[in-house]
Design an enzyme around this catalytic site. Structure first.
Site, mmCIF file in Angstrom:
data_model
loop_
_atom_site.group_PDB
_atom_site.id
_atom_site.type_symbol
_atom_site.label_atom_id
_atom_site.label_comp_id
_atom_site.label_asym_id
_atom_site.label_seq_id
_atom_site.Cartn_x
_atom_site.Cartn_y
_atom_site.Cartn_z
ATOM 1 N N LYS A 22 0.883 -1.300 0.098
ATOM 2 C CA LYS A 22 0.094 -0.021 0.018
ATOM 3 C C LYS A 22 0.904 1.185 -0.039
ATOM 4 O O LYS A 22 0.675 2.086 -0.754
ATOM 5 C CB LYS A 22 -0.852 0.083 1.274
ATOM 6 C CG LYS A 22 -1.699 1.283 1.538
ATOM 7 C CD LYS A 22 -2.632 1.291 2.600
ATOM 8 C CE LYS A 22 -1.858 1.622 4.039
ATOM 9 N NZ LYS A 22 -1.660 2.801 4.151
ATOM 10 N N ASN A 23 1.984 1.276 1.005
ATOM 11 C CA ASN A 23 2.725 2.408 1.159
ATOM 12 C C ASN A 23 3.642 2.545 -0.134
ATOM 13 O O ASN A 23 4.438 3.721 0.010
ATOM 14 C CB ASN A 23 3.455 2.429 2.435
ATOM 15 C CG ASN A 23 2.177 2.699 3.513
ATOM 16 O OD1 ASN A 23 0.916 2.844 3.284
ATOM 17 N ND2 ASN A 23 2.508 2.633 4.682
ATOM 18 N N CYS A 116 -5.612 12.427 11.692
ATOM 19 C CA CYS A 116 -6.351 11.128 11.558
ATOM 20 C C CYS A 116 -6.267 10.318 13.015
ATOM 21 O O CYS A 116 -5.959 10.985 13.932
ATOM 22 C CB CYS A 116 -5.769 10.303 10.396
ATOM 23 S SG CYS A 116 -4.109 9.660 10.998
ATOM 24 N N ARG A 121 -0.869 14.411 12.545
ATOM 25 C CA ARG A 121 -0.244 14.347 10.902
ATOM 26 C C ARG A 121 0.114 15.519 10.472
ATOM 27 O O ARG A 121 -0.374 16.159 9.508
ATOM 28 C CB ARG A 121 -0.880 13.532 9.920
ATOM 29 C CG ARG A 121 -1.476 12.209 10.660
ATOM 30 C CD ARG A 121 -0.384 11.156 10.975
ATOM 31 N NE ARG A 121 0.189 10.759 9.946
ATOM 32 C CZ ARG A 121 -0.552 9.616 9.005
ATOM 33 N NH1 ARG A 121 -1.582 8.946 9.463
ATOM 34 N NH2 ARG A 121 0.128 9.152 8.177
ATOM 35 N N ASP A 305 4.189 0.603 11.911
ATOM 36 C CA ASP A 305 2.868 0.035 11.410
ATOM 37 C C ASP A 305 2.797 -1.337 11.953
ATOM 38 O O ASP A 305 1.871 -2.033 11.732
ATOM 39 C CB ASP A 305 2.978 0.031 10.031
ATOM 40 C CG ASP A 305 3.027 1.511 9.525
ATOM 41 O OD1 ASP A 305 3.377 1.692 8.464
ATOM 42 O OD2 ASP A 305 2.637 2.508 10.246
ATOM 43 N N ARG A 397 -8.650 -0.588 4.508
ATOM 44 C CA ARG A 397 -7.846 0.394 3.903
ATOM 45 C C ARG A 397 -6.516 -0.165 3.653
ATOM 46 O O ARG A 397 -5.830 0.130 2.770
ATOM 47 C CB ARG A 397 -7.600 1.549 4.813
ATOM 48 C CG ARG A 397 -8.763 2.511 4.998
ATOM 49 C CD ARG A 397 -8.468 3.619 6.003
ATOM 50 N NE ARG A 397 -7.245 4.111 5.391
ATOM 51 C CZ ARG A 397 -6.239 4.578 6.400
ATOM 52 N NH1 ARG A 397 -6.443 4.329 7.668
ATOM 53 N NH2 ARG A 397 -5.022 5.049 5.855
#
Ligand code: EPZ
Length: 416
Positions: A22-23, A116, A121, A305, A397
């Protein structure tokens, strides 16, 4: 609101295909606006965040064709330099479209991405980096108006090795005049993947993976074919799932070197991880011993993460582990939910003290953010009895149909 219903206590046995990262794919999609030629990207994971980025790109004028995990993108005629605010709110990492839209259009407008679930952030490092490159950035009533007409290559020193800020500067610099040097750059593997992609488009970028990245601006970039790297956070999540439940799993597509900091923290006497011929084999028995401490750091340190998923593992391992979260200020929201399952965890600020328990008990819990939700899913797999994980849209997500992945290796999990 979708939920997972999990019957815990099953060993995990079988093969897991590691999804695309994803990243890595998000900044790579952002980079597609840097050329008007066609770009073919493979190994794109089927994720809510990817759909959000695609929706934003379409508003900018990018055409996107989808064929399974392959996308064909083309920014032939950019129709706007304004990143749509409503869509950008759904995906705060759309902020690195600033760099690529500036690179292509020499100006860009974006609404301030809000905070978030895991923290405020801020984007001050992004803004300073672009200003260092002579971009005029005006902050007015919640919007950023950027004029890159006089953008030039410069030495950009980041106050902190921010992943997003590093990517934003790289994306702005590849079409700028002159050389840009990013000092104190983030070293994450996703930055290396972005460099690989930009190079495939004809950019002159080197040094990704180190703290100094060199970009020689070029006049034009061209289309390319590219395959996204495997997702190291998903890999780490499945390693922890196997260590929690016991069993033997084989991860296809991952690279052990990218989860080295996690492997160093797992009890080698109860969890054997080895890489052979491009696959990773995990053989684990439950009840490993906890490491004394885990502290999240920028890569190659222990990844933030994987912190939540590690807390679930530590809650069921022997001994006490002190987990310190140094990256985000609000990333222990999974703790109260794990406590509902009987976990013995006390949190003071950015430090969680976890005393391993012989078992956890299934309960109804709620995902508060992406990785915290993954942690609850893992805890449910190993807990006694039934666990219901609510609000699993957070998990969607970043994980591609995780219930299918886990069912295929023996877990009893259904989505309702
Ligand atoms: C990327 O976020 C990842 N997201 C995050 O993954 C990951 O946790 C994070 O890097 C750290 O590895 C994507 O790549 C899409 P940062 P990013 O800028 O770029 C502060 C997940 O679960 N900071 O390295 O936003 C910031 O507040 C997500 O997949 C500033 O103060 O991370 C944070 O405390 C979550 N000012 C720290 O730096 C800035 O201008 C690290 O942020 C920018 C960041």
């Amino acid at each position: 609101m979708s939920k997972y219903i999990i019957e815990g206590g099953n060993r995990l046995e079988g093969i897991i295909e590691v999804q695309g990262a994803k990243n890595a794919v998000l900044p790579i999609f952002a980079a597609c606006v840097l050329t008007d030629e066609e770009i073919r990207i493979s190994n794109v994971p089927d994720l809510a965040d990817v759909v959000s980025m695609e929706n934003i790109l379409k508003e900018l004028g990018v055409t996107i064709k989808k064929n399974g995990r392959e996308r064909i993108l083309q920014a032939k005629d950019m129709i706007s330099d304004e990143i749509p605010s409503e869509l950008a709110k759904e995906l705060r990492s759309s902020v690195f479209l600033l760099g690529s839209v500036l690179g292509r259009m020499k100006k860009a407008t974006v609404a301030y991405p809000g905070g978030c679930d895991i923290g405020l952030r801020p984007i001050d490092i992004h803004i300073k980096g672009l200003r260092d490159m002579n971009v005029v950035v005006e902050e007015k009533s919640g919007y950023l108006y950027c004029d890159g007409s006089k953008m030039i290559g410069q030495e950009v020193c980041l106050d902190y090795p921010s992943v997003g800020a590093t990517e934003n500067v790289m994306l702005a610099a590849v079409l700028s005049t002159g050389e840009t040097v990013i000092c104190n750059a983030a070293r994450e593997p996703e930055i290396i993947d972005l460099q690989r992609f930009l190079t495939a488009m004809g950019a002159k970028v080197r040094g990704a993976g180190t703290s100094r990245i060199f970009i020689e601006g070029v006049a034009k970039l061209h289309g390319c074919d590219f395959t996204v790297m495997p997702d190291r956070i998903c890999m780490g999540t499945w390693v922890l799932a196997t260590a929690l439940c016991g069993g033997e799993t084989v991860l296809k597509g991952g690279r052990k070197s990218e989860i080295h900091s996690l492997c160093c923290k797992l009890d080698k006497s109860s969890c054997h991880i080895k890489e052979e011929n491009g696959i990773i084999v995990i053989k684990a028995e439950q009840g490993g011993r906890n490491p004394e401490r885990v502290t999240t750091q920028p890569y190659p340190g222990f990844p933030t993460d994987l912190q939540a998923q590690f807390c679930a593992y530590a809650a069921l391992s022997r001994g006490t582990c002190v987990v310190t979260e140094t990256i985000f200020e609000n990333r222990f929201r999974h703790v109260p939910e794990l406590q509902k399952m009987g976990a013995d965890i006390t949190v003071e600020g950015r430090v969680a003290v976890i005393r391993g328990m012989p078992y956890l008990t299934g309960a109804e819990v709620t995902a508060r953010d992406l990785r915290g939700g993954a942690a609850l899913m893992l805890a449910g797999l190993a807990a006694q009895g039934k666990t219901v994980v609510c609000d699993i849209k957070h998990i969607d997500r970043g994980y591609e149909h995780p219930e299918e992945t886990l069912k295929n290796v023996g877990a009893k999990i259904i989505r309702v």
